[in-house]
Design a protein around this motif. Sequence first.
Motif, PDB file in Angstrom:
ATOM      1  N   THR A 211       0.852  -1.195   0.000  1.00 26.47           N
ATOM      2  CA  THR A 211       0.000   0.000   0.000  1.00 26.47           C
ATOM      3  C   THR A 211       0.887   1.243   0.000  1.00 26.47           C
ATOM      4  OG1 THR A 211      -0.221  -0.219   2.422  1.00 26.47           O
ATOM      5  CG2 THR A 211      -1.990  -1.124   1.057  1.00 26.47           C
ATOM      6  N   GLY A 212       1.248   1.721   1.166  1.00 33.84           N
ATOM      7  CA  GLY A 212       2.071   2.928   1.263  1.00 33.84           C
ATOM      8  C   GLY A 212       3.414   2.802   0.583  1.00 33.84           C
ATOM      9  N   GLY A 213       4.009   1.605   0.641  1.00 34.71           N
ATOM     10  CA  GLY A 213       5.304   1.399   0.012  1.00 34.71           C
ATOM     11  C   GLY A 213       5.246   1.581  -1.493  1.00 34.71           C
ATOM     12  N   LEU A 214       4.213   1.030  -2.128  1.00 36.15           N
ATOM     13  CA  LEU A 214       4.057   1.177  -3.579  1.00 36.15           C
ATOM     14  C   LEU A 214       3.774   2.620  -3.963  1.00 36.15           C
ATOM     15  CD1 LEU A 214       2.046  -2.028  -4.599  1.00 36.15           C
ATOM     16  CD2 LEU A 214       4.460  -1.532  -4.988  1.00 36.15           C
ATOM     17  N   LEU A 215       2.939   3.296  -3.183  1.00 38.74           N
ATOM     18  CA  LEU A 215       2.640   4.696  -3.474  1.00 38.74           C
ATOM     19  C   LEU A 215       3.881   5.568  -3.325  1.00 38.74           C
ATOM     20  CD1 LEU A 215      -0.864   5.208  -1.807  1.00 38.74           C
ATOM     21  CD2 LEU A 215      -0.328   5.252  -4.250  1.00 38.74           C
ATOM     22  N   TYR A 216       4.663   5.294  -2.287  1.00 40.84           N
ATOM     23  CA  TYR A 216       5.892   6.051  -2.075  1.00 40.84           C
ATOM     24  C   TYR A 216       6.833   5.896  -3.270  1.00 40.84           C
ATOM     25  CZ  TYR A 216      10.024   7.757   0.511  1.00 40.84           C
ATOM     26  OH  TYR A 216      11.133   8.459   0.927  1.00 40.84           O
ATOM     27  N   LEU A 217       6.940   4.665  -3.758  1.00 40.51           N
ATOM     28  CA  LEU A 217       7.776   4.406  -4.920  1.00 40.51           C
ATOM     29  C   LEU A 217       7.212   5.093  -6.163  1.00 40.51           C
ATOM     30  CD1 LEU A 217      10.223   2.822  -6.059  1.00 40.51           C
ATOM     31  CD2 LEU A 217       8.647   0.904  -6.469  1.00 40.51           C
ATOM     32  N   ALA A 218       5.885   5.034  -6.328  1.00 41.80           N
ATOM     33  CA  ALA A 218       5.247   5.633  -7.499  1.00 41.80           C
ATOM     34  C   ALA A 218       5.434   7.143  -7.545  1.00 41.80           C
ATOM     35  CB  ALA A 218       3.761   5.289  -7.510  1.00 41.80           C
ATOM     36  N   PHE A 219       5.550   7.768  -6.392  1.00 41.94           N
ATOM     37  CA  PHE A 219       5.737   9.217  -6.326  1.00 41.94           C
ATOM     38  C   PHE A 219       7.222   9.598  -6.223  1.00 41.94           C
ATOM     39  CE2 PHE A 219       1.244   9.160  -5.731  1.00 41.94           C
ATOM     40  CZ  PHE A 219       0.778  10.434  -6.041  1.00 41.94           C
ATOM     41  N   THR A 222       9.731  10.877  -2.871  1.00 39.31           N
ATOM     42  CA  THR A 222       9.987  12.275  -2.505  1.00 39.31           C
ATOM     43  C   THR A 222       8.908  12.860  -1.615  1.00 39.31           C
ATOM     44  OG1 THR A 222       8.892  13.061  -4.520  1.00 39.31           O
ATOM     45  CG2 THR A 222      11.281  12.724  -4.626  1.00 39.31           C
ATOM     46  N   LYS A 223       7.712  12.283  -1.623  1.00 39.17           N
ATOM     47  CA  LYS A 223       6.610  12.830  -0.840  1.00 39.17           C
ATOM     48  C   LYS A 223       6.345  11.992   0.400  1.00 39.17           C
ATOM     49  CE  LYS A 223       3.826  15.332  -4.248  1.00 39.17           C
ATOM     50  NZ  LYS A 223       2.446  15.551  -4.730  1.00 39.17           N
ATOM     51  N   ARG A 224       6.035  12.677   1.497  1.00 42.44           N
ATOM     52  CA  ARG A 224       5.626  11.985   2.713  1.00 42.44           C
ATOM     53  C   ARG A 224       4.282  11.293   2.482  1.00 42.44           C
ATOM     54  NH1 ARG A 224       4.530  15.731   7.098  1.00 42.44           N
ATOM     55  NH2 ARG A 224       3.827  17.095   5.436  1.00 42.44           N
ATOM     56  N   PRO A 225       4.012  10.194   3.201  1.00 42.03           N
ATOM     57  CA  PRO A 225       2.731   9.505   3.026  1.00 42.03           C
ATOM     58  C   PRO A 225       1.513  10.421   3.149  1.00 42.03           C
ATOM     59  CG  PRO A 225       4.199   8.151   4.314  1.00 42.03           C
ATOM     60  CD  PRO A 225       4.908   9.471   4.107  1.00 42.03           C
ATOM     61  N   ILE A 226       1.541  11.339   4.108  1.00 40.36           N
ATOM     62  CA  ILE A 226       0.384  12.216   4.279  1.00 40.36           C
ATOM     63  C   ILE A 226       0.210  13.140   3.073  1.00 40.36           C
ATOM     64  CG2 ILE A 226       1.595  14.072   5.529  1.00 40.36           C
ATOM     65  CD1 ILE A 226      -0.920  14.272   7.308  1.00 40.36           C
ATOM     66  N   GLU A 227       1.307  13.544   2.443  1.00 43.52           N
ATOM     67  CA  GLU A 227       1.227  14.380   1.242  1.00 43.52           C
ATOM     68  C   GLU A 227       0.634  13.595   0.078  1.00 43.52           C
ATOM     69  OE1 GLU A 227       5.092  17.290   2.034  1.00 43.52           O
ATOM     70  OE2 GLU A 227       5.361  15.376   1.002  1.00 43.52           O
ATOM     71  N   ILE A 228       1.014  12.322  -0.031  1.00 44.25           N
ATOM     72  CA  ILE A 228       0.458  11.469  -1.076  1.00 44.25           C
ATOM     73  C   ILE A 228      -1.035  11.276  -0.851  1.00 44.25           C
ATOM     74  CG2 ILE A 228       0.507   9.153  -2.082  1.00 44.25           C
ATOM     75  CD1 ILE A 228       3.489   9.047  -1.369  1.00 44.25           C
ATOM     76  N   GLN A 229      -1.411  11.003   0.399  1.00 46.71           N
ATOM     77  CA  GLN A 229      -2.827  10.809   0.716  1.00 46.71           C
ATOM     78  C   GLN A 229      -3.644  12.042   0.364  1.00 46.71           C
ATOM     79  OE1 GLN A 229      -2.843   9.727   4.872  1.00 46.71           O
ATOM     80  NE2 GLN A 229      -1.417   8.038   4.508  1.00 46.71           N
ATOM     81  N   ARG A 230      -3.101  13.197   0.655  1.00 48.74           N
ATOM     82  CA  ARG A 230      -3.822  14.437   0.335  1.00 48.74           C
ATOM     83  C   ARG A 230      -3.929  14.655  -1.170  1.00 48.74           C
ATOM     84  NH1 ARG A 230      -0.939  18.039   5.089  1.00 48.74           N
ATOM     85  NH2 ARG A 230      -2.440  17.527   6.734  1.00 48.74           N
ATOM     86  N   SER A 231      -2.849  14.380  -1.896  1.00 53.88           N
ATOM     87  CA  SER A 231      -2.867  14.597  -3.339  1.00 53.88           C
ATOM     88  C   SER A 231      -3.861  13.672  -4.034  1.00 53.88           C
ATOM     89  CB  SER A 231      -1.460  14.400  -3.919  1.00 53.88           C
ATOM     90  OG  SER A 231      -1.052  13.050  -3.829  1.00 53.88           O
ATOM     91  N   LEU A 232      -4.131  12.510  -3.438  1.00 46.18           N
ATOM     92  CA  LEU A 232      -5.087  11.562  -4.006  1.00 46.18           C
ATOM     93  C   LEU A 232      -6.491  11.706  -3.420  1.00 46.18           C
ATOM     94  CD1 LEU A 232      -2.836   8.353  -4.065  1.00 46.18           C
ATOM     95  CD2 LEU A 232      -3.396   9.855  -5.980  1.00 46.18           C
ATOM     96  N   MET A 234      -7.355  11.068  -0.387  1.00 45.01           N
ATOM     97  CA  MET A 234      -7.637  10.062   0.638  1.00 45.01           C
ATOM     98  C   MET A 234      -7.863  10.688   2.010  1.00 45.01           C
ATOM     99  SD  MET A 234      -4.798   7.166  -0.321  1.00 45.01           S
ATOM    100  CE  MET A 234      -4.764   6.334  -1.913  1.00 45.01           C
ATOM    101  N   ARG A 235      -7.068  11.720   2.308  1.00 45.49           N
ATOM    102  CA  ARG A 235      -7.172  12.335   3.632  1.00 45.49           C
ATOM    103  C   ARG A 235      -8.513  13.047   3.784  1.00 45.49           C
ATOM    104  NH1 ARG A 235      -3.424  10.445   7.272  1.00 45.49           N
ATOM    105  NH2 ARG A 235      -3.474  11.787   9.097  1.00 45.49           N
ATOM    106  N   HIS A 236      -8.939  13.706   2.717  1.00 44.05           N
ATOM    107  CA  HIS A 236     -10.235  14.393   2.729  1.00 44.05           C
ATOM    108  C   HIS A 236     -11.355  13.386   2.982  1.00 44.05           C
ATOM    109  CE1 HIS A 236     -13.224  17.410   1.556  1.00 44.05           C
ATOM    110  NE2 HIS A 236     -13.820  16.437   0.882  1.00 44.05           N
ATOM    111  N   LEU A 237     -11.287  12.241   2.289  1.00 45.59           N
ATOM    112  CA  LEU A 237     -12.306  11.209   2.455  1.00 45.59           C
ATOM    113  C   LEU A 237     -12.278  10.630   3.859  1.00 45.59           C
ATOM    114  CD1 LEU A 237     -14.470   9.431   1.105  1.00 45.59           C
ATOM    115  CD2 LEU A 237     -12.637   7.877   0.411  1.00 45.59           C
ATOM    116  N   GLN A 238     -11.070  10.404   4.381  1.00 41.13           N
ATOM    117  CA  GLN A 238     -10.922   9.813   5.712  1.00 41.13           C
ATOM    118  C   GLN A 238     -11.567  10.669   6.789  1.00 41.13           C
ATOM    119  OE1 GLN A 238      -7.113   7.871   6.937  1.00 41.13           O
ATOM    120  NE2 GLN A 238      -7.005   9.512   8.439  1.00 41.13           N
ATOM    121  N   ASN A 239     -11.482  11.982   6.635  1.00 36.27           N
ATOM    122  CA  ASN A 239     -12.036  12.883   7.635  1.00 36.27           C
ATOM    123  C   ASN A 239     -13.545  13.081   7.505  1.00 36.27           C
ATOM    124  OD1 ASN A 239      -9.748  13.645   9.243  1.00 36.27           O
ATOM    125  ND2 ASN A 239      -8.967  14.733   7.460  1.00 36.27           N
TER     126      ASN A 239
END
Length: 284
Positions: A211-219, A222-232, A234-239
């Motif tokens: 999950t997070g490992g693949l996304l980190y590699l895909a980006f 360079t981006k922190r997990p929370i930055e990736i979640q926001r760009s996709l 995910m963070r908005h949906l989670q809240n």
Amino acid sequence: MTPVELLTTFIAAYLAQPSTAYWRAIEIAATLRYGLPDGLGLDLGCGDGILTDILLSGSGARRLVGVDLDPLEAEAAAKFSFYERVHVAPGNAIPEPDGAFDFVLANSVLEHIPDLDGTIAEVSRVLRSGGKFIFTVPAPAFHDNLRGPVAPGVSRKAYLETLDRRLAHFHYLSAPRWAEMTERNGLSLDACLGYLDRRETRRWETLSRVTGGLLYLAFGETKRPIEIQRSLGMRHLQNRARLPRPVALAMSKVIEFGASVDRNRGGWLDANSSSCLLVAGTKK
């Protein structure tokens, strides 16, 4: 709440973070087993408040003040009524008076703070005499308990360095080092208790890898997990949304198959071999 109930609750809340849900279920079960102090508490590194909301559903209501360095996380946390106020501030400069709190809670936060000694000094400052602190943190054995790289040609050292960058882990303190750090900052260490065993650590690792490992590699790493979640989004949906309980329960059964979150519910692990520690004590 049992660890299994916590896992289902965290999966429902953390829609796109099954590995985090798994870790947090074990961690919060450990915190509830130790017990949350009464009185006014500081939630250091409160994040978006979702974890604390789940914690309080098991411990009972508490009066809290939140503090987080991320303004978007603090804004989300401020929506929870158990926070009397939420500050946007670093851990070594908390805008509260000396001796303001009966307890300080830092759940999976301190490993992310480079100036750890300054933050512990600040915790001591804002605690009243006799006040309590509870920290949950990864331990030195975290690295040892991981399975390691699966890709050919990747060294274990390189794998661990990449993982620490992704997780933003700066510290893995042993029980003796926690004793030294708390002592020099006017705090006494009452307990240093282990949780998250090797099998659980590797289950988290597998979930995180896909999950997070693949996304980190895909980006581009360079981006922190929370930055990736926001760009996709995910963070908005989670809240704003939760998985239906039956769906979350079904997912929890799949996620913990062979590595049940309640396998160590009856006690604590050896602090030298467990992946995480619950560090607790008292302001002198």
